[in-house]
Design an enzyme around this catalytic site. Structure first.
Site, PDB file in Angstrom:
ATOM      1  N   HIS A   3       7.278  10.990  -3.650  1.00  0.00           N
ATOM      2  CA  HIS A   3       7.580  11.777  -2.452  1.00  0.00           C
ATOM      3  C   HIS A   3       6.700  13.023  -2.426  1.00  0.00           C
ATOM      4  O   HIS A   3       6.841  13.906  -3.272  1.00  0.00           O
ATOM      5  CB  HIS A   3       9.050  12.191  -2.440  1.00  0.00           C
ATOM      6  CG  HIS A   3       9.993  11.033  -2.365  1.00  0.00           C
ATOM      7  ND1 HIS A   3      11.308  11.108  -2.788  1.00  0.00           N
ATOM      8  CD2 HIS A   3       9.829   9.759  -1.904  1.00  0.00           C
ATOM      9  CE1 HIS A   3      11.903   9.942  -2.590  1.00  0.00           C
ATOM     10  NE2 HIS A   3      11.022   9.109  -2.064  1.00  0.00           N
TER      11      HIS A   3
ATOM     12  N   SER B 179      10.311  11.150  -7.542  1.00  0.00           N
ATOM     13  CA  SER B 179      10.448  12.265  -6.603  1.00  0.00           C
ATOM     14  C   SER B 179      10.392  13.570  -7.396  1.00  0.00           C
ATOM     15  O   SER B 179       9.408  13.808  -8.087  1.00  0.00           O
ATOM     16  CB  SER B 179      11.742  12.136  -5.791  1.00  0.00           C
ATOM     17  OG  SER B 179      11.821  13.135  -4.798  1.00  0.00           O
TER      18      SER B 179
ATOM     19  N   ASP C 142      16.758   7.096  -3.252  1.00  0.00           N
ATOM     20  CA  ASP C 142      15.659   6.245  -2.807  1.00  0.00           C
ATOM     21  C   ASP C 142      15.170   5.392  -3.973  1.00  0.00           C
ATOM     22  O   ASP C 142      14.881   5.907  -5.046  1.00  0.00           O
ATOM     23  CB  ASP C 142      14.514   7.105  -2.263  1.00  0.00           C
ATOM     24  CG  ASP C 142      13.417   6.279  -1.609  1.00  0.00           C
ATOM     25  OD1 ASP C 142      13.717   5.159  -1.134  1.00  0.00           O
ATOM     26  OD2 ASP C 142      12.268   6.748  -1.563  1.00  0.00           O
TER      27      ASP C 142
END
EC number: 3.1.1.61
Length: 363
Positions: A202, A176, A298
């Site tokens: 992401h 991310s 995540d």
């Protein structure tokens, strides 16, 4: 003892965006807008006078291009920068270049109904400002990396790919905040005969194809945006399209790409947890999982599932992360076999593969 609020300077040529960002930021108790600037030349003076903790920076502005300003800023006075970008192909390329130059992360402006759209982004904006304020700021390398299209023997004679048995290795990666540069560093080191790689980073849908094309121009392996149903080949990396989950699937003895429009998981689509669970279910001990820099958790649950299914797992170490969030959570939950600096990860990965009886790779 009270904590001082995060001081934010907004740099954007749109008075509407400056006003909306000011309202969003000042609605939070832990941050405040200390100044606004319509262009980089005004921003330069306000940085000296106001000493902000974080800068929001528009990509395209008058008087001085946002990227030119960012490059000068990171060389002379490195500080956390959050880019504010439009959802266009041109802006996606410029934003990725900004991340290469040292920006921590980016948010996108809505194309229509800007006032309502920005309010919907309010949580993302404030979350990313909090992360940026704590992020490690890296000065870009002084050597300019020229981008040339790679030529291989494929230009003369196409490679023939054999049918793989169920022992074929597969690498899955999640990242991310800070991940675009971490992934570039990792993938550039991959040999042309590496196992197939699936990547969830992401990123909005307008950016993922540009990101994959950029990586493809730099790497020995081929990098592309993943397409549903395509076979996963050695020497290839597949990037999850924005707003779609990427999963590992099987068709007979072959690995194939599966894309899903299922609901967001861990607040994300694509989600690293979804990718890692699919690797646990469909590859088990033949998978290698890697979790890189990023905020939040995540991938932490999915990495534990991978490890419990027999996969080998790596996490990027704190020192080399821009944001030590996702790796930290994965380590805390017991899902990580090995913690490694980003620069060491390719060597350790292929050292482990060779220890399992795989052929030697030239990294």
């Amino acid at each position: 003892m009270s904590t001082q609020p995060i001081k934010v300077l907004i740099v954007d040529d749109s008075a509407l965006i400056r006003s909306l960002l000011t309202d969003i930021i000042n609605s939070q108790t832990d941050m405040e807008v200390v100044g606004v600037a319509p262009d980089p030349l005004v921003a330069r003076e306000k940085i000296k006078a106001l000493n902000p903790d974080v800068l929001t920076l528009d990509v395209e502005m008058p008087r001085m291009d946002g990227l030119v300003f960012l490059e000068k800023l990171m060389r002379l006075r490195p500080m956390p920068v959050l880019m504010v970008s439009s959802l266009t192909e041109k802006s996606s390329f410029l934003t990725l270049r900004a991340l290469e130059l040292g920006a921590v992360d980016f948010v996108t402006k809505p194309k229509i109904d800007i006032s309502r759209g920005m309010q919907e982004y309010a949580r993302e904006i404030t979350d990313k400002l909090r992360v940026a304020a704590k992020a490690r700021v890296r000065q870009p390398p002084h050597v300019h990396l020229s981008v040339e299209r790679k030529n291989t023997a494929d230009a003369v004679l196409p490679m023939e790919h054999r049918t793989f048995s169920s022992t074929e290795k597969i690498i899955v990666i999640g990242a991310s905040t800070g991940g675009t540069e971490a992934l570039k560093s990792f993938l550039v080191a991959m040999p042309a005969d590496s196992p197939g790689i699936l990547i969830t980073q992401h990123m909005p849908e307008a950016f993922t194809r540009t990101f994959a094309q950029r990586l493809n121009s730099l790497c020995r392996i081929s990098v592309k945006e993943a397409e549903h149903g395509e076979r996963i080949l050695p020497g290839h990396a597949y990037v999850a399209p924005g707003n779609r989950h990427l999963l590992l699937a099987r068709s007979g003895a072959n690995y194939v790409v599966e894309l899903s429009d299922g609901p967001p998981v861990s607040r994300h689509r694509p989600s690293v947890d979804v990718l890692f669970r699919s690797a646990a279910n469909r590859a088990g001990r033949n998978a290698v999982g890697i979790i890189m820099t990023g905020m939040g958790d995540d991938g932490a649950a999915g990495m534990l599932e991978m490890r419990e299914a027999g996969a080998y797992t790596f996490a990027q170490d704190e020192k080399s992360c821009v944001v030590f969030g996702m790796p930290k959570e994965a380590i805390a939950r017991g899902g990580v076999d090995e913690v490694a600096p980003l620069g060491e990860m390719p060597r350790r990965l292929f050292g482990w593969l060779e220890s399992q009886g795989n052929r030697a790779f030239r990294v």
